[in-house]
Design an enzyme around this catalytic site. Structure first.
Site, PDB file in Angstrom:
ATOM      1  N   ASP A  12       6.354  23.916 -10.754  1.00  7.93           N
ATOM      2  CA  ASP A  12       4.976  24.053 -10.248  1.00  7.93           C
ATOM      3  C   ASP A  12       4.451  25.476 -10.405  1.00  7.93           C
ATOM      4  O   ASP A  12       3.603  25.927  -9.634  1.00  7.93           O
ATOM      5  CB  ASP A  12       4.898  23.643  -8.766  1.00  7.93           C
ATOM      6  CG  ASP A  12       5.487  22.273  -8.510  1.00  7.93           C
ATOM      7  OD1 ASP A  12       5.082  21.338  -9.221  1.00  7.93           O
ATOM      8  OD2 ASP A  12       6.337  22.142  -7.623  1.00  7.93           O
ATOM      9  N   LYS A  15       2.638  26.074 -15.453  1.00  9.53           N
ATOM     10  CA  LYS A  15       2.941  26.026 -16.893  1.00  9.53           C
ATOM     11  C   LYS A  15       1.826  25.361 -17.690  1.00  9.53           C
ATOM     12  O   LYS A  15       1.568  25.718 -18.836  1.00  9.53           O
ATOM     13  CB  LYS A  15       4.255  25.282 -17.123  1.00  9.53           C
ATOM     14  CG  LYS A  15       5.485  26.016 -16.592  1.00  9.53           C
ATOM     15  CD  LYS A  15       6.762  25.284 -16.940  1.00  9.53           C
ATOM     16  CE  LYS A  15       6.940  23.981 -16.203  1.00  9.53           C
ATOM     17  NZ  LYS A  15       7.095  24.156 -14.744  1.00  9.53           N
ATOM     18  N   GLY A  39       4.364  17.120 -12.793  1.00 10.20           N
ATOM     19  CA  GLY A  39       3.049  17.120 -13.416  1.00 10.20           C
ATOM     20  C   GLY A  39       2.581  18.494 -13.845  1.00 10.20           C
ATOM     21  O   GLY A  39       3.069  19.517 -13.386  1.00 10.20           O
ATOM     22  N   HIS A  40       1.649  18.494 -14.778  1.00 10.13           N
ATOM     23  CA  HIS A  40       0.943  19.706 -15.185  1.00 10.13           C
ATOM     24  C   HIS A  40      -0.527  19.495 -14.869  1.00 10.13           C
ATOM     25  O   HIS A  40      -1.095  18.459 -15.202  1.00 10.13           O
ATOM     26  CB  HIS A  40       1.078  19.961 -16.686  1.00 10.13           C
ATOM     27  CG  HIS A  40       2.470  20.187 -17.153  1.00 10.13           C
ATOM     28  ND1 HIS A  40       3.274  21.173 -16.661  1.00 10.13           N
ATOM     29  CD2 HIS A  40       3.208  19.536 -18.094  1.00 10.13           C
ATOM     30  CE1 HIS A  40       4.444  21.140 -17.281  1.00 10.13           C
ATOM     31  NE2 HIS A  40       4.431  20.147 -18.146  1.00 10.13           N
ATOM     32  N   GLN A 221       9.596  21.079 -14.425  1.00  8.45           N
ATOM     33  CA  GLN A 221      10.315  21.758 -13.335  1.00  8.45           C
ATOM     34  C   GLN A 221      10.574  23.227 -13.653  1.00  8.45           C
ATOM     35  O   GLN A 221       9.893  23.808 -14.482  1.00  8.45           O
ATOM     36  CB  GLN A 221      11.630  21.029 -13.010  1.00  8.45           C
ATOM     37  CG  GLN A 221      11.469  19.640 -12.456  1.00  8.45           C
ATOM     38  CD  GLN A 221      11.617  18.558 -13.495  1.00  8.45           C
ATOM     39  OE1 GLN A 221      12.185  18.744 -14.554  1.00  8.45           O
ATOM     40  NE2 GLN A 221      11.104  17.386 -13.192  1.00  8.45           N
TER      41      GLN A 221
END
Length: 428
Positions: A12, A15, A39-40, A221
């Site tokens: 988190d 990225k 998630g991104h 991650q």
């Protein structure tokens, strides 16, 4: 040239935004590990896109996006994700999925939840997306791979071999069993939807490297969730580190040109496990709300703490990080007292490394350096020189402690709210 983007904390770190920024220099963006549990979030032209399995270059129509063999893929979730993009007007994209990547099967989700229930107080805090059970089946040679849905007869044979074992396990944990024909038909129905995207991405990527394409590899991650180097057992089921890209994408390690490490200006983590600098107080609550620290996929509130440079430097040294990208720096405006953890105290001894056991790490106490806070709004600043003196001191301390230059500084969620401190593209 080949770049690797890795998270240096517990994930988190932001990225997605930096991948989107770097992607403008790339021909290919490749996701090399993890699944739809991480998630991104991208904000492009004021529109937020929450990606789960898709690489972060998917918004850019000029980029080829790859889901490599080191990933595990929930194909049903992936199709939903693609449809959501189309609803937002993103219809022109290039996507390849590795035929060697493993499929997260419906029973993996059932087993993930069951295992967490059985662990009770020892639960890992997984997202219950089936990631761990899928990687376990991969290691046990009981997996179904993406390419299998292109071979109906072989797929049925594999299900006939594997499903009795899975159903036996499901019975043991009081979960519903699966009918072979029903599951087979469900998987085969995906073939006409996805077959144009499924290739041997390892061949594609090696060819692209030989042709001199610019490639960006991104993981899910962060380093502290690495199966081997993280806070085991409170980790994910693969390695997000740059070291793992070679195997996860089937490319030679010497082809990697630069590693960019992504770090928040503070620390967060989701799920259970030790967290030395965690702030269970008003400051922690304030950072969480300002930084919108809630899971992209799960919406769970993230645990928040001061920046832990013991964690960051550990990841830098393991992976050979060349540059840093400092994210969400604007969130720390007006945070007082403002501190950075430089060492731990373990049973009266001062250490600058991460103990290998959870019991030791749980006994660690943070040793802080107090930094001068800043009050100015930095979210509109476009160049490093214009940052407040106290902000630059915060950045300089990170660089000196980690012996690594900060190349990018994020001062807001939008793509253009990024300060370029070092020109990494002319350092090839």
């Amino acid at each position: 040239m080949v770049f690797v983007l890795e998270g240096l904390q517990w994930g988190d770190e932001g990225k997605g935004k930096i991948t989107d920024y770097l992607a403008s220099h790339m021909d290919i963006v490749c996701r090399h590990q993890g699944g739809n549990n991480a998630g991104h979030s991208l904000v492009v032209n004021g529109v937020r896109y929450a990606l789960k399995s898709l690489p972060s270059g998917i918004i850019n129509p000029k980029i080829i996006n790859v889901i490599a063999n080191g990933c595990v893929v929930n194909l049903f979730s992936l199709i939903e994700e693609i449809n959501t993009l189309k609803e937002k007007g993103i219809t022109n994209f290039n996507l390849y999925i590795s035929s060697r990547a493993h499929i997260i099967m419906p029973y993996h989700l059932d087993l993930d939840g069951a295992y967490e229930e059985l662990l009770k107080n020892g639960k890992i805090g997984t997202t219950k997306k089936g990631i761990g059970p899928c990687y376990s089946d991969r290691a046990s040679r009981l997996g179904i791979r993406v390419g299998d849905i292109l071979e109906p007869e072989y797929l049925k044979k594999r299900l006939e071999e594997i499903l009795p074992i899975k159903n036996l396990t499901l019975r043991m944990v009081n979960k519903k069993e699966y009918d072979l024909e029903e599951l087979y038909n469900k998987l085969i129905s995906l073939k006409p939807i996805l077959e144009e995207h499924i290739i041997d991405t390892s061949v594609f990527l090696r060819k692209a490297i030989k042709e001199g394409k610019n490639i960006l590899f991104e993981g899910a991650q962060g380093a502290m969730l690495c199966l081997d180097n993280g806070t085991y057992p409170y980790v994910t089921s693969s390695s997000p580190l740059a070291n793992s890209v070679s195997i996860n994408a089937s490319i030679p390690p010497q082809s990697i040109s630069k590693v960019v490490g992504i770090m928040k200006a503070y620390t967060t983590r989701v799920g259970e496990g030790p967290f030395v600098t965690e702030l269970n107080n008003e400051i922690g609550d304030t950072i969480r709300e300002i930084g919108h620290e809630y899971g992209t996929v799960t919406k769970r509130p993230r645990r928040v703490g001061y920046l832990d440079l013991v964690v960051v430097k550990n990841a830098i040294e393991i992976s050979g990080t060349n540059y840093l990208s400092l994210m969400l720096l604007d969130v720390l405006t007006n945070i007082s007292p403002l501190k950075i953890c430089t060492h731990y105290e373990l049973d009266g001894k001062i250490i600058d490394y991460i103990p290998s056991t959870i019991s030791e790490l749980n006994r660690c106490k943070p040793i802080y350096k107090e930094m001068k806070p800043w009050k100015e709004n930095i979210s509109k600043i476009k160049d490093y020189a214009s940052l407040p003196k106290e902000t630059k001191e915060y950045i300089s301390f990170i660089e000196e402690y980690c012996n690594c230059k900060v190349a990018f500084i994020s001062v807001g969620p939008d793509r253009d709210a990024t300060i370029i401190k070092e020109d990494i593209f002319n350092d090839w």
